[in-house]
Write an enzyme that holds these catalytic residues in place. Structure first.
Site, PDB file in Angstrom:
ATOM      1  N   LYS A 273     -15.856  -8.083   5.574  1.00 12.84           N
ATOM      2  CA  LYS A 273     -14.554  -8.758   5.500  1.00 12.84           C
ATOM      3  C   LYS A 273     -14.059  -9.163   6.887  1.00 12.84           C
ATOM      4  CE  LYS A 273     -12.131  -7.529   1.254  1.00 12.84           C
ATOM      5  NZ  LYS A 273     -10.869  -6.967   0.716  1.00 12.84           N
TER       6      LYS A 273
ATOM      7  N   HIS B 173       0.841  -1.205   0.000  1.00 14.05           N
ATOM      8  CA  HIS B 173       0.000   0.000   0.000  1.00 14.05           C
ATOM      9  C   HIS B 173       0.881   1.262   0.000  1.00 14.05           C
ATOM     10  CE1 HIS B 173      -3.045  -2.703   2.252  1.00 14.05           C
ATOM     11  NE2 HIS B 173      -3.614  -2.439   1.100  1.00 14.05           N
TER      12      HIS B 173
ATOM     13  N   SER C 147      -2.416  -7.976   2.683  1.00 17.81           N
ATOM     14  CA  SER C 147      -2.720  -7.888   4.118  1.00 17.81           C
ATOM     15  C   SER C 147      -3.129  -9.248   4.675  1.00 17.81           C
ATOM     16  CB  SER C 147      -3.848  -6.884   4.363  1.00 17.81           C
ATOM     17  OG  SER C 147      -3.502  -5.614   3.922  1.00 17.81           O
TER      18      SER C 147
HETATM   19  P1  ADP Z   1      -9.624  -3.930  -0.979  1.00 12.72           P
HETATM   20  O1  ADP Z   1     -10.559  -4.555   0.013  1.00 12.72           O
HETATM   21  O2  ADP Z   1     -10.170  -2.704  -1.637  1.00 12.72           O
HETATM   22  O3  ADP Z   1      -9.005  -4.886  -1.966  1.00 12.72           O
HETATM   23  P2  ADP Z   1      -6.952  -3.710   0.146  1.00 12.72           P
HETATM   24  O4  ADP Z   1      -6.545  -2.977   1.373  1.00 12.72           O
HETATM   25  O5  ADP Z   1      -6.722  -5.184   0.121  1.00 12.72           O
HETATM   26  O6  ADP Z   1      -8.469  -3.354  -0.046  1.00 12.72           O
HETATM   27  O7  ADP Z   1      -6.266  -3.083  -1.113  1.00 12.72           O
HETATM   28  C1  ADP Z   1      -6.436  -1.732  -1.457  1.00 12.72           C
HETATM   29  C2  ADP Z   1      -5.812  -1.468  -2.803  1.00 12.72           C
HETATM   30  O8  ADP Z   1      -4.404  -1.637  -2.708  1.00 12.72           O
HETATM   31  C3  ADP Z   1      -6.281  -2.428  -3.910  1.00 12.72           C
HETATM   32  O9  ADP Z   1      -6.324  -1.705  -5.134  1.00 12.72           O
HETATM   33  C4  ADP Z   1      -5.185  -3.453  -3.958  1.00 12.72           C
HETATM   34  O10 ADP Z   1      -5.082  -4.064  -5.231  1.00 12.72           O
HETATM   35  C5  ADP Z   1      -3.973  -2.566  -3.682  1.00 12.72           C
HETATM   36  N1  ADP Z   1      -2.845  -3.333  -3.145  1.00 12.72           N
HETATM   37  C6  ADP Z   1      -2.767  -4.001  -1.971  1.00 12.72           C
HETATM   38  N2  ADP Z   1      -1.562  -4.595  -1.842  1.00 12.72           N
HETATM   39  C7  ADP Z   1      -0.862  -4.286  -2.967  1.00 12.72           C
HETATM   40  C8  ADP Z   1       0.451  -4.617  -3.456  1.00 12.72           C
HETATM   41  N3  ADP Z   1       1.271  -5.404  -2.769  1.00 12.72           N
HETATM   42  N4  ADP Z   1       0.819  -4.121  -4.657  1.00 12.72           N
HETATM   43  C9  ADP Z   1      -0.033  -3.348  -5.382  1.00 12.72           C
HETATM   44  N5  ADP Z   1      -1.267  -3.004  -4.982  1.00 12.72           N
HETATM   45  C10 ADP Z   1      -1.686  -3.469  -3.794  1.00 12.72           C
END
Ligand code: ADP
Length: 165
Positions: A41, A17, A133
């Site tokens: 979630k 992130h 995460s």
């Molecule tokens: P969501 O529930 O919206 O998927 P996340 O917190 O899992 O929430 O992810 C938020 C955003 O950050 C999403 O667009 C996800 O693809 C991106 N993201 C999370 N981890 C990574 C990573 N390691 N590399 C690139 N993008 C990421």
């Protein structure tokens, strides 16, 4: 003024992130990190905890990049959140092909809800690309080393929380 919204659950914020936020800062004048409540979630950290962890990282990144960063919790529709904060761009990170299908649908539907808001996809540095995460929590729960995936403050919070449960 170009305003971007980077939405997610951030349970918790990872170096993946952080990488995307840093890249996003180069594209906009103000970056709003939208923290989805996402009760469905079943997040490990409640909304206030996720927001305060992000705020620590946001303050550091704002100083490093010179871009204004705000943290905004939201429970409504993403497009409405974008309108509320005045964002013309939604930023999302793309990891593997598996992210693509969901994101493809989201863009298609969001575009029909508001065609003036553009979604932009960013990819993290190679060593941050695989970080999720969900896996970080799993590794920490099983006493693995997560120091390559999250900041020391987040690592400490994870250990505290996962030891409690
Ligand atoms: P969501 O529930 O919206 O998927 P996340 O917190 O899992 O929430 O992810 C938020 C955003 O950050 C999403 O667009 C996800 O693809 C991106 N993201 C999370 N981890 C990574 C990573 N390691 N590399 C690139 N993008 C990421």
């Amino acid at each position: 003024m170009r305003i971007g919204l980077y939405p997610g659950t951030f349970d918790p914020i990872t170096l993946g992130h952080v990488d995307i936020i840093r890249r996003g800062c180069a594209l906009v004048d103000r970056l709003v990190i939208g923290v989805a409540i996402n009760r469905d979630k079943g997040p490990l950290f409640d909304l206030d905890e996720r927001v305060s962890m992000i705020e620590v990282e946001a303050a550091r990144l704002a100083e490093q990049t010179g871009t204004e960063i705000q943290v905004h919790a939201f429970e409504n529709l993403l497009i409405d959140c974008a309108r509320d904060v005045g964002a013309g761009i939604i930023l999302r990170g793309l990891r593997a092909v598996s992210d693509f299908e969901y994101e493809y649908q989201m863009v298609g539907m969001n575009r029909q809800l508001d065609s003036s808001i553009e979604t932009v996809f960013l990819m993290a540095e190679a060593q941050h690309q695989a970080i999720a995460s969900k896996l970080v929590k799993e590794i920490c729960r099983l006493n693995g080393d997560v120091s390559n995936f999250v900041t020391p403050a987040v690592e400490a919070a994870l250990k505290r929380r996962l030891r409690q449960s």
